[in-house]
Design a protein around this motif. Structure first.
Motif, mmCIF file in Angstrom:
data_model
loop_
_atom_site.group_PDB
_atom_site.id
_atom_site.type_symbol
_atom_site.label_atom_id
_atom_site.label_comp_id
_atom_site.label_asym_id
_atom_site.label_seq_id
_atom_site.Cartn_x
_atom_site.Cartn_y
_atom_site.Cartn_z
ATOM 1 N N LEU B 162 0.979 -1.148 0.016
ATOM 2 C CA LEU B 162 -0.111 0.072 -0.012
ATOM 3 C C LEU B 162 0.787 1.377 0.120
ATOM 4 C CD1 LEU B 162 -2.992 0.743 -0.184
ATOM 5 C CD2 LEU B 162 -2.890 0.858 2.378
ATOM 6 N N ALA B 163 1.930 1.106 0.818
ATOM 7 C CA ALA B 163 2.746 2.453 0.737
ATOM 8 C C ALA B 163 3.361 2.919 -0.450
ATOM 9 C CB ALA B 163 3.943 2.459 1.849
ATOM 10 N N LYS B 164 3.736 1.886 -1.155
ATOM 11 C CA LYS B 164 4.497 2.269 -2.386
ATOM 12 C C LYS B 164 3.362 2.497 -3.604
ATOM 13 C CE LYS B 164 7.938 2.338 -5.288
ATOM 14 N NZ LYS B 164 8.829 3.479 -5.288
ATOM 15 N N ALA B 165 2.057 1.798 -3.375
ATOM 16 C CA ALA B 165 1.161 2.097 -4.268
ATOM 17 C C ALA B 165 0.468 3.797 -4.205
ATOM 18 C CB ALA B 165 -0.229 1.147 -4.196
ATOM 19 N N LEU B 166 0.662 4.214 -2.758
ATOM 20 C CA LEU B 166 -0.014 5.598 -2.535
ATOM 21 C C LEU B 166 1.155 6.582 -2.825
ATOM 22 C CD1 LEU B 166 -2.239 4.737 0.788
ATOM 23 C CD2 LEU B 166 -2.867 5.020 -1.832
ATOM 24 N N HIS B 167 2.308 5.972 -3.130
ATOM 25 C CA HIS B 167 3.432 7.147 -3.346
ATOM 26 C C HIS B 167 3.034 8.023 -4.686
ATOM 27 C CE1 HIS B 167 7.434 8.990 -4.125
ATOM 28 N NE2 HIS B 167 7.890 8.619 -3.077
ATOM 29 N N PRO B 168 3.186 9.472 -4.236
ATOM 30 C CA PRO B 168 2.662 10.323 -5.578
ATOM 31 C C PRO B 168 3.397 9.967 -6.786
ATOM 32 C CG PRO B 168 4.064 11.562 -3.561
ATOM 33 C CD PRO B 168 3.798 10.214 -3.158
ATOM 34 N N ASP B 169 4.553 9.204 -6.551
ATOM 35 C CA ASP B 169 5.376 9.081 -7.930
ATOM 36 C C ASP B 169 4.945 7.824 -8.645
ATOM 37 O OD1 ASP B 169 6.661 11.468 -7.816
ATOM 38 O OD2 ASP B 169 8.717 10.464 -6.985
ATOM 39 N N THR B 170 4.117 6.947 -7.891
ATOM 40 C CA THR B 170 3.653 5.688 -8.642
ATOM 41 C C THR B 170 2.344 6.199 -9.517
ATOM 42 O OG1 THR B 170 4.515 4.615 -6.744
ATOM 43 C CG2 THR B 170 2.520 3.442 -8.171
ATOM 44 N N ALA B 187 0.131 0.103 -23.900
ATOM 45 C CA ALA B 187 -0.849 0.962 -24.201
ATOM 46 C C ALA B 187 -2.277 0.395 -24.025
ATOM 47 C CB ALA B 187 -0.900 1.277 -25.800
ATOM 48 N N PRO B 188 -3.187 1.045 -23.734
ATOM 49 C CA PRO B 188 -3.145 2.454 -23.408
ATOM 50 C C PRO B 188 -2.685 2.802 -22.203
ATOM 51 C CG PRO B 188 -5.437 1.742 -22.896
ATOM 52 C CD PRO B 188 -4.587 0.601 -23.565
ATOM 53 N N MET B 189 -2.487 2.071 -21.088
ATOM 54 C CA MET B 189 -2.140 2.440 -19.704
ATOM 55 C C MET B 189 -1.469 1.473 -18.956
ATOM 56 S SD MET B 189 -4.663 4.345 -16.854
ATOM 57 C CE MET B 189 -5.161 2.750 -16.168
ATOM 58 N N ARG B 190 -0.222 1.779 -18.450
ATOM 59 C CA ARG B 190 0.488 0.919 -17.642
ATOM 60 C C ARG B 190 0.693 1.555 -16.255
ATOM 61 N NH1 ARG B 190 6.426 -0.006 -19.941
ATOM 62 N NH2 ARG B 190 6.227 -1.381 -18.167
ATOM 63 N N LEU B 191 0.879 0.552 -15.472
ATOM 64 C CA LEU B 191 1.668 1.171 -13.974
ATOM 65 C C LEU B 191 2.835 1.525 -14.093
ATOM 66 C CD1 LEU B 191 0.519 1.318 -11.122
ATOM 67 C CD2 LEU B 191 1.691 -0.698 -10.593
ATOM 68 N N LEU B 192 3.447 2.642 -13.287
ATOM 69 C CA LEU B 192 4.945 2.795 -13.424
ATOM 70 C C LEU B 192 5.201 2.993 -12.015
ATOM 71 C CD1 LEU B 192 7.149 3.643 -15.434
ATOM 72 C CD2 LEU B 192 6.836 5.799 -14.366
ATOM 73 N N VAL B 193 6.348 2.137 -11.427
ATOM 74 C CA VAL B 193 6.673 1.976 -9.989
ATOM 75 C C VAL B 193 8.113 2.633 -10.031
ATOM 76 C CG1 VAL B 193 6.873 0.743 -8.101
ATOM 77 C CG2 VAL B 193 4.985 0.096 -9.740
ATOM 78 N N PRO B 194 8.304 3.982 -9.774
ATOM 79 C CA PRO B 194 9.699 4.329 -9.913
ATOM 80 C C PRO B 194 10.708 3.695 -8.872
ATOM 81 C CG PRO B 194 8.151 6.160 -10.011
ATOM 82 C CD PRO B 194 7.253 5.011 -9.790
ATOM 83 N N GLY B 195 11.774 3.139 -9.320
ATOM 84 C CA GLY B 195 12.612 2.740 -8.463
ATOM 85 C C GLY B 195 12.825 1.237 -8.223
ATOM 86 N N TRP B 196 11.655 0.728 -8.557
ATOM 87 C CA TRP B 196 11.724 -0.750 -8.659
ATOM 88 C C TRP B 196 11.732 -1.514 -9.808
ATOM 89 C CZ3 TRP B 196 7.494 -3.839 -5.172
ATOM 90 C CH2 TRP B 196 7.392 -3.124 -3.821
ATOM 91 N N TYR B 197 12.259 -2.894 -10.000
ATOM 92 C CA TYR B 197 12.600 -3.410 -11.325
ATOM 93 C C TYR B 197 11.224 -3.407 -12.294
ATOM 94 C CZ TYR B 197 17.177 -4.993 -9.680
ATOM 95 O OH TYR B 197 18.707 -5.020 -9.393
ATOM 96 N N GLY B 198 11.453 -3.535 -13.394
ATOM 97 C CA GLY B 198 10.177 -3.372 -14.270
ATOM 98 C C GLY B 198 9.119 -4.342 -14.001
ATOM 99 N N MET B 199 9.193 -5.328 -13.578
ATOM 100 C CA MET B 199 8.032 -6.223 -13.494
ATOM 101 C C MET B 199 6.908 -5.781 -12.511
ATOM 102 S SD MET B 199 10.363 -6.874 -10.955
ATOM 103 C CE MET B 199 9.706 -5.920 -9.183
ATOM 104 N N ALA B 200 7.244 -4.679 -11.789
ATOM 105 C CA ALA B 200 6.271 -4.153 -11.044
ATOM 106 C C ALA B 200 5.399 -3.177 -11.809
ATOM 107 C CB ALA B 200 6.902 -3.299 -9.768
ATOM 108 N N SER B 201 5.914 -2.555 -12.764
ATOM 109 C CA SER B 201 5.379 -1.687 -13.817
ATOM 110 C C SER B 201 4.287 -2.413 -14.684
ATOM 111 C CB SER B 201 6.210 -0.759 -14.525
ATOM 112 O OG SER B 201 7.099 -0.097 -13.579
ATOM 113 N N VAL B 202 3.351 -3.182 -14.238
ATOM 114 C CA VAL B 202 2.576 -3.673 -14.873
ATOM 115 C C VAL B 202 1.908 -2.974 -16.490
ATOM 116 C CG1 VAL B 202 0.213 -4.985 -14.905
ATOM 117 C CG2 VAL B 202 1.718 -5.018 -12.875
#
Lengths: 353, 353
Positions: B162-170, B187-202
């Motif tokens: 949750l903490a990472k999901a709520l980070h304003p940069d996620t 496309a059209p939309m992906r998650l972007l999780v800065p600082g984490w390896y790519g698998m998190a950015s669904v």
């Protein structure tokens, strides 16, 4: 004498043009990858490892002192020895530092990749015959072989245990691939110690000393030692460890999908290689390759593996050799401070399609 | 709708032509080395990692379900979100398997060298804003983000604490480098999780589920885990580790003797890089490089080092980065069964002369 040196110098310039230079002074250079794909490495493509500038010695006049714990010290005229008969052997030479750049942390020392390696037919007179002429005294322990390279304080010199010195395959070599040694390879005469890393095969031999006490010289005690840096005893570098090389597909080449023939070399110092296996892609799925000739000690054996159903995309190939003593190449060789003996499984990245 | 898809498909063909293909189906390809030398990676050169075939979704009609432990489950129209305002961030994405081919023993998995890496400016809406619209229930533990890729039994889906999901940069990202996401990049939309390896950015986000119990899906529990194979506890792969890359001199290039400018990139997940050092040749002689911009979290920083007095011959260059928490790149990364997180010091062999 001038006239005699000229052709040698010329063939040497030619030789250097085919090598992959690692250092210009002293001259150190690798066998190019394409030359490692042949059963015998042509002399102009055979790697050169020198610790100091190359001495210029004349076959016609060069003499070697034979002394120490012998009944009859004498001076050996190399030209007389060169008249033969000579014994010929195919022998693989590998620099102890070959593969150093793949070790982590990266040790100091010449940055050899995988080309400090080659196989030639060497011809010479067994060192044992020369020692017999001098007659060993009781108590003889080792034979110091000194080269003409290096200055007086740091002459290149190595002592060989008596048993190895007396082995009939340990040669005072005068020819390489059917021609007199080139200057870079130790002309007019070098030691050739089959199955041992290259440092034992002293070039430009100028003195033999039978010793009753261990030699403590720089290249015996300070270099060519396995120093694991972990408090374990320091061991001398001697026998070449079991190892293999993938020669085809070559690095960075693209191959067609379907059937891909993978080829390479395998060797293990004084021992015979008995098995080579290949793994396609990562993991632990090893399959037997075919040895293309009867393995013999001290020379590499060629091997081949047919990879069926190669799919378009990037793949990795690995090879690992096992010798008659049951030793198998490790996936990672033990690290040591000076970076010797890296016999890790080779990994080749291949693009298919 | 047909008309809308056509330009996207065409730009995608263009994109693929600039990538280094690792696998065709599903499509996986690396950023080419020359593209890694720029501060921002152009979209057509930005690596692609997909676990299944790429879904074809329309920005105009695609909707995302927001459900689970929320007061107001709803359906998000992606086209509405795309109207903005969007938040833009430069973020470095690295595949967890990047550098796998340098691990020994070689693990199974895609044979990534060092190009599963890139930095783009990403624009989107903070995931937190969307979650706030749904209002989290007490007990919310993590947010499951599901992609449209993979079949029903093995959908690509990852849960974020949750903490990472709520980070304003996620971000729920809609644009990359100022243009709508390409199909290959989610496309059209992906998650972007800065600082984490790519698998998190669904990629191809299709469902958000706020969970009160840990998610146990395949890509959460069976993949993207550090399994050291030594009985140690298995840990999830999360934050990108501190790492650097040498971009110049490029692999296999020859440079003139004298002064050589060495350049590269360094990054460390959510942390700032504070130091990059370079070693010329082997051993432990590290010297400080210069950071070319103010380091910020989640994006690489460019660095440069002036190597004076480069002599003709072969040399090795190494780089190592240290972050604000004092973590330094290791010379060898800990092995793990699936080959993730290889942040070892890069070694570049350079020919001078």
């Amino acid at each position: 004498m001038e006239g005699e040196q000229l052709p040698e110098a010329s063939s040497q310039a030619d030789e250097r043009s085919r090598l992959v230079v690692v250092k210009h002074e002293p001259f150190n250079a690798e066998t190019p990858p394409e030359a490692l794909a042949a059963a015998r490495t042509p002399t102009p493509s055979f790697f050169v490892r020198s610790n100091s500038a190359e001495p210029e010695l004349s076959l016609a006049t060069h003499r070697v002192t034979v002394e120490g714990a012998v009944e009859h010290p004498f001076t050996l005229k190399v030209a007389e020895l060169a008249r033969g008969p000579l014994r010929s052997l195919p022998v693989t030479l590998e620099c102890a530092g070959n593969g150093r750049t793949s070790m982590t942390p990266l040790p100091e020392g010449e940055p050899w990749q995988q080309g400090a390696l080659g196989t030639a037919v060497w011809s010479g007179v067994p060192l044992a015959e020369v020692l017999q002429r001098a007659r060993l005294k009781p108590g003889a322990l080792e034979v110091l072989v000194e080269g003409a390279d290096g200055d007086a304080s740091k002459r290149f010199a190595r002592a060989l245990p008596l048993a190895k010195a007396l082995h009939p395959d340990t040669l005072l070599a005068l020819e390489m691939n059917g021609a007199p040694l080139t200057r870079a390879h130790g002309a007019p005469m070098r030691l050739l110690v089959p199955g041992w890393y290259g440092m034992a095969s002293v070039k430009w031999v100028t003195r033999l000393e039978v010793r009753t006490q261990p030699f403590e010289g720089y290249y015996q005690r300070e270099r060519y030692i396995y120093d694991r840096g972990d408090g374990q005893a320091i061991e001398p570098v001697t026998r070449m460890q079991v190892k293999s090389l993938i020669t085809s597909p070559a690095e960075g080449t693209r191959v067609a999908p379907g059937r891909v023939v993978v080829q390479g070399m395998a060797w293990s110092g004084e021992r015979r290689v008995v098995r080579v296996e290949v793994a396609v892609d990562g993991g632990d799925h090893w399959r037997a390759a075919t040895l293309l000739e009867t393995p013999r000690p001290s020379a590499w054996v060629r091997w081949a593996f047919t990879w069926e159903g190669a799919k378009a995309g990037r793949h990795t190939l690995r090879a690992r050799a096992t010798d008659e003593a049951g030793e198998t190449q490790p996936e990672r060789a033990p690290w040591n401070r000076l970076g010797y003996g890296n016999n890790a499984v080779p990994v080749r990245v291949v693009e298919v399609g």
